[in-house]
Write an enzyme that holds these catalytic residues in place. Structure first.
Site, PDB file in Angstrom:
ATOM      1  N   HIS A  42       3.115   9.000  -6.676  1.00  0.00           N
ATOM      2  CA  HIS A  42       4.185  10.130  -6.631  1.00  0.00           C
ATOM      3  C   HIS A  42       5.024  10.404  -7.869  1.00  0.00           C
ATOM      4  O   HIS A  42       5.097  11.413  -8.459  1.00  0.00           O
ATOM      5  CB  HIS A  42       4.930  10.130  -5.294  1.00  0.00           C
ATOM      6  CG  HIS A  42       5.984  11.261  -5.244  1.00  0.00           C
ATOM      7  ND1 HIS A  42       7.060  11.194  -4.219  1.00  0.00           N
ATOM      8  CD2 HIS A  42       5.548  12.713  -5.611  1.00  0.00           C
ATOM      9  CE1 HIS A  42       7.434  12.791  -4.372  1.00  0.00           C
ATOM     10  NE2 HIS A  42       6.714  13.574  -5.026  1.00  0.00           N
TER      11      HIS A  42
ATOM     12  N   HIS B 114       0.975  -1.367   0.050  1.00  0.00           N
ATOM     13  CA  HIS B 114       0.098  -0.036  -0.058  1.00  0.00           C
ATOM     14  C   HIS B 114       0.893   1.232   0.075  1.00  0.00           C
ATOM     15  O   HIS B 114       0.631   2.235  -1.011  1.00  0.00           O
ATOM     16  CB  HIS B 114      -0.985   0.036   1.075  1.00  0.00           C
ATOM     17  CG  HIS B 114      -1.735   1.228   1.555  1.00  0.00           C
ATOM     18  ND1 HIS B 114      -2.932   1.557   0.815  1.00  0.00           N
ATOM     19  CD2 HIS B 114      -1.326   2.709   2.122  1.00  0.00           C
ATOM     20  CE1 HIS B 114      -3.041   2.751   1.446  1.00  0.00           C
ATOM     21  NE2 HIS B 114      -2.195   3.254   2.006  1.00  0.00           N
ATOM     22  N   GLU B 115       1.909   1.323   0.822  1.00  0.00           N
ATOM     23  CA  GLU B 115       2.693   2.303   1.006  1.00  0.00           C
ATOM     24  C   GLU B 115       3.394   2.523  -0.355  1.00  0.00           C
ATOM     25  O   GLU B 115       3.700   3.729  -0.899  1.00  0.00           O
ATOM     26  CB  GLU B 115       3.840   2.332   2.071  1.00  0.00           C
ATOM     27  CG  GLU B 115       3.165   2.193   3.429  1.00  0.00           C
ATOM     28  CD  GLU B 115       2.164   3.409   3.808  1.00  0.00           C
ATOM     29  OE1 GLU B 115       2.226   4.498   3.232  1.00  0.00           O
ATOM     30  OE2 GLU B 115       1.062   2.994   4.591  1.00  0.00           O
TER      31      GLU B 115
ATOM     32  N   HIS C 174       1.687   4.626  -2.751  1.00  0.00           N
ATOM     33  CA  HIS C 174       1.902   5.980  -2.757  1.00  0.00           C
ATOM     34  C   HIS C 174       2.991   6.551  -3.508  1.00  0.00           C
ATOM     35  O   HIS C 174       3.088   7.520  -4.023  1.00  0.00           O
ATOM     36  CB  HIS C 174       1.835   6.531  -1.135  1.00  0.00           C
ATOM     37  CG  HIS C 174       0.375   6.304  -0.722  1.00  0.00           C
ATOM     38  ND1 HIS C 174      -0.589   6.921  -1.053  1.00  0.00           N
ATOM     39  CD2 HIS C 174       0.286   5.754   0.694  1.00  0.00           C
ATOM     40  CE1 HIS C 174      -1.585   6.769  -0.312  1.00  0.00           C
ATOM     41  NE2 HIS C 174      -1.179   6.053   0.913  1.00  0.00           N
TER      42      HIS C 174
HETATM   43 ZN   LIG Z   1      -2.181   5.305   2.521  1.00  0.00          ZN
END
Ligand SMILES: [Zn+2]
Length: 247
Positions: free
Chosen positions: A126, A118-119, A122
């Site tokens: 980005h 999940h990270e 991100h």
């Molecule tokens: Zn998150």
């Protein structure tokens, strides 16, 4: 982030801070919001605990899975760091670091790999300049200002019966609500990327992907719960200001 901050700390943004609590019938809205947030927070903790007991077949730790996912996406300039705490995992776009908590970094569980992925979602957002993420970053200062100042300003307006001050408090709090609204697509998108990548890269088997989906759905619900409790708080402010303006 994996968890909504306001749900891990149910008092944030609910109007308990500043000059103290205000007892009135609309307080029930704040309490409903608090209960919703606590339920969501308890649910993600229990779902994480369940899948933290399931070892992944790949045997990769959260950190190793993250590295594999980032490299698979052609990302080599994001550092993977270990941070203290439980479910404190987050991606920091300013320092380009993937921060994994103790429970994720070294763990080979399905839950840990899901959170790490999940990270990574991100970090990939980005890299791709995913628009809701950019908008969210732009809104951070306004949201911080709004959630810090709305209560003292609103309360001062209420005490001195000054309508414009109450309206200013409501506008400030609305900034924080808009921020939470923009956070939803960012979080849902990071999770759907995670699930897709884990399945297609064979880091997780089908059953493991199903477990990851459960963990990440529970985490996503904390953001929905935060938004719901903030909307209830906003409603409370509007009711309070309307009542006072009629006096
Ligand atoms: Zn998150």
């Amino acid at each position: 982030m994996l968890l909504s901050y306001s749900s891990s700390n149910g008092f944030y943004g609910l109007g308990f801070g500043g000059l103290g609590m205000l007892y009135d019938p609309t307080m029930i809205l704040v309490l409903i919001g608090l209960v919703i947030s606590l339920i969501a927070s308890a649910r993600v903790k229990s779902t994480f605990a369940k899948y933290d007991k399931v070892r992944s077949m790949s045997g990769l730790t959260g950190a190793q899975a993250a590295e594999r996912i980032l490299h698979g996406a052609g990302i080599y300039d994001v550092g993977i760091r270990r941070v203290q705490g439980n479910l404190t995992d987050h991606y920091d776009p300013r320092s380009k670091t993937l921060n994994l908590s103790d429970s994720t970094y070294m763990s080979t569980s399905v839950a840990a790999i899901g959170v790490a992925a999940h990270e990574c979602g991100h970090a990939i957002q980005h890299q791709e300049q995913y628009k809701p993420l950019i908008l969210r970053s732009t809104l951070v200062p306004a949201a911080n200002l709004g959630s810090t100042l709305f209560w003292p300003i609103f309360l001062a307006g209420l005490i001195f019966s000054m309508g414009p001050l109450m309206t200013a408090g409501i506008v400030l709090f609305t900034l924080a609500v808009i921020f939470q609204l923009v956070t939803l697509p960012v979080e849902f998108n990071a999770s759907s990327r995670a699930v897709k990548i884990l399945g297609s890269s064979h880091i997780c088997g089908d059953q493991e992907v199903a477990g990851v989906k459960q963990v990440l759905s529970a985490a996503a619900l904390t953001y929905v719960a935060s938004l719901a409790s903030s909307i209830l708080q906003l409603l409370r402010l509007i009711i309070l200001s309307g009542g006072r303006n009629r006096d």
